[in-house]
Design a protein around this motif. Structure first.
Motif, PDB file in Angstrom:
ATOM      1  N   CYS A 161       0.824  -1.209   0.000  1.00  0.00           N
ATOM      2  CA  CYS A 161       0.000   0.000   0.000  1.00  0.00           C
ATOM      3  C   CYS A 161       0.856   1.256   0.000  1.00  0.00           C
ATOM      4  N   PHE A 162       1.876   1.305   0.849  1.00  0.00           N
ATOM      5  CA  PHE A 162       2.658   2.532   0.964  1.00  0.00           C
ATOM      6  C   PHE A 162       3.709   2.678  -0.122  1.00  0.00           C
ATOM      7  N   ILE A 163       4.183   1.578  -0.657  1.00  0.00           N
ATOM      8  CA  ILE A 163       5.046   1.691  -1.835  1.00  0.00           C
ATOM      9  C   ILE A 163       4.236   2.252  -3.003  1.00  0.00           C
ATOM     10  N   ALA A 164       2.984   1.781  -3.127  1.00  0.00           N
ATOM     11  CA  ALA A 164       2.103   2.300  -4.174  1.00  0.00           C
ATOM     12  C   ALA A 164       1.808   3.783  -3.950  1.00  0.00           C
ATOM     13  N   LEU A 165       1.565   4.184  -2.698  1.00  0.00           N
ATOM     14  CA  LEU A 165       1.307   5.594  -2.409  1.00  0.00           C
ATOM     15  C   LEU A 165       2.519   6.463  -2.700  1.00  0.00           C
ATOM     16  N   LEU A 166       3.708   5.929  -2.422  1.00  0.00           N
ATOM     17  CA  LEU A 166       4.926   6.674  -2.708  1.00  0.00           C
ATOM     18  C   LEU A 166       5.065   6.915  -4.215  1.00  0.00           C
ATOM     19  N   VAL A 167       4.846   5.858  -4.993  1.00  0.00           N
ATOM     20  CA  VAL A 167       4.978   5.963  -6.451  1.00  0.00           C
ATOM     21  C   VAL A 167       3.858   6.811  -7.039  1.00  0.00           C
ATOM     22  N   LEU A 168       2.618   6.533  -6.641  1.00  0.00           N
ATOM     23  CA  LEU A 168       1.483   7.281  -7.189  1.00  0.00           C
ATOM     24  C   LEU A 168       1.494   8.736  -6.742  1.00  0.00           C
ATOM     25  N   GLY A 169       1.928   8.957  -5.480  1.00  0.00           N
ATOM     26  CA  GLY A 169       2.011  10.336  -5.005  1.00  0.00           C
ATOM     27  C   GLY A 169       2.986  11.154  -5.828  1.00  0.00           C
ATOM     28  N   TRP A 170       4.118  10.538  -6.183  1.00  0.00           N
ATOM     29  CA  TRP A 170       5.102  11.214  -7.028  1.00  0.00           C
ATOM     30  C   TRP A 170       4.563  11.423  -8.443  1.00  0.00           C
TER      31      TRP A 170
END
Length: 245
Positions: free
Chosen positions: A96-105
């Motif tokens: 979830c947080f790896i996805a948020l890191l990538v999607l947030g960027w």
């Protein structure tokens, strides 16, 4: 320890970095106020649940309660499911947080990106540094080692995983993930569901006889506390515009 110093250095570097991609998208004071309100509500509920669980553990006894739960008649038949759940819940937080890191960027969602960075720093400092040091120095045997029922045996420094029971790393990691995810959830029922899921993952560690109840409670408290401290420090600095360049 070199590994601990490396983890701390990585965490500091993650928090110091200020991506130019978000130069025109500051974390506003309103965003921070909303996140702070969610953090306070999450911590109030989480620590109330931990306090109730700690009271129950103290009344019944750490070892008797843990042994009672892990010896339930249905646990043996559901061990495969419990093993899957205990790991799936942990890795779901990572994903979830790896996805948020990538999607947030990629989508320039500043709050997603910053909360994901807080999560990463909290995992490095809380899950890898604080928890691992405590595990090695307290050196308490796991319930399935057959080393006795005393839930806090201070045996000294050890590298043996069978004597790295206190506190629970699983519980610290899932508590960190749950707290950080709650910072992004506006509705109270959503946050309650996430905390309930984290509690379920902690329970699986006791049912599988991998941890005592005290291990799970202590690990959860470490994860919540470290994540909350980092989130409060970092997001406040971003919101006031004085984060280091």
């Amino acid at each position: 320890m070199p590994a601990a110093r490396a983890d701390e250095g990585i965490a500091r570097a993650l928090l110091r970095a200020q991506p130019q991609r978000f130069a025109g998208q500051p974390l506003t004071a309103t965003m921070f106020a909303n996140v702070r309100a969610r953090a306070h509500a999450t911590l109030a509920l989480a620590f109330a649940l931990l306090a109730l669980a700690a009271l129950l553990t103290a009344l019944i006894g750490d070892a008797p309660l843990s042994r009672h739960l892990s010896s339930r008649f249905w646990v043996a038949g559901q061990r495969s499911l419990l093993k899957w759940l205990t790991d799936a819940g942990l890795y779901a937080g990572y994903a979830c947080f790896i996805a948020l890191l990538v999607l947030g960027w990629w989508r320039r969602q500043r709050l997603w990106f910053e909360v994901a960075r807080v999560w990463l720093a909290a995992q490095l400092i809380g899950g890898l540094l604080v928890v691992r040091v405590l595990k090695m120095w307290i050196a308490h045997p796991r319930p399935d080692t057959g080393a006795g029922d005393a839930p806090l045996q201070w045996l000294g420094l050890t590298w043996n995983a069978a004597y790295n029971s206190f506190p629970s790393g699983h519980s610290a990691d899932i508590a960190t993930s749950a707290f950080c995810l709650c910072l992004l959830l506006a509705r109270p029922w959503q946050r309650a569901w996430v905390l309930g899921f984290a509690a379920l993952i902690g329970l699986t560690r006791i049912l599988l006889a991998k941890h005592w109840a005290s291990d799970v409670l202590a690990g959860s408290a470490v994860g919540l506390t470290v994540a909350a401290l980092i989130a409060g420090f970092w997001l406040r600095r971003l919101a006031t515009g004085d984060a280091p360049a």
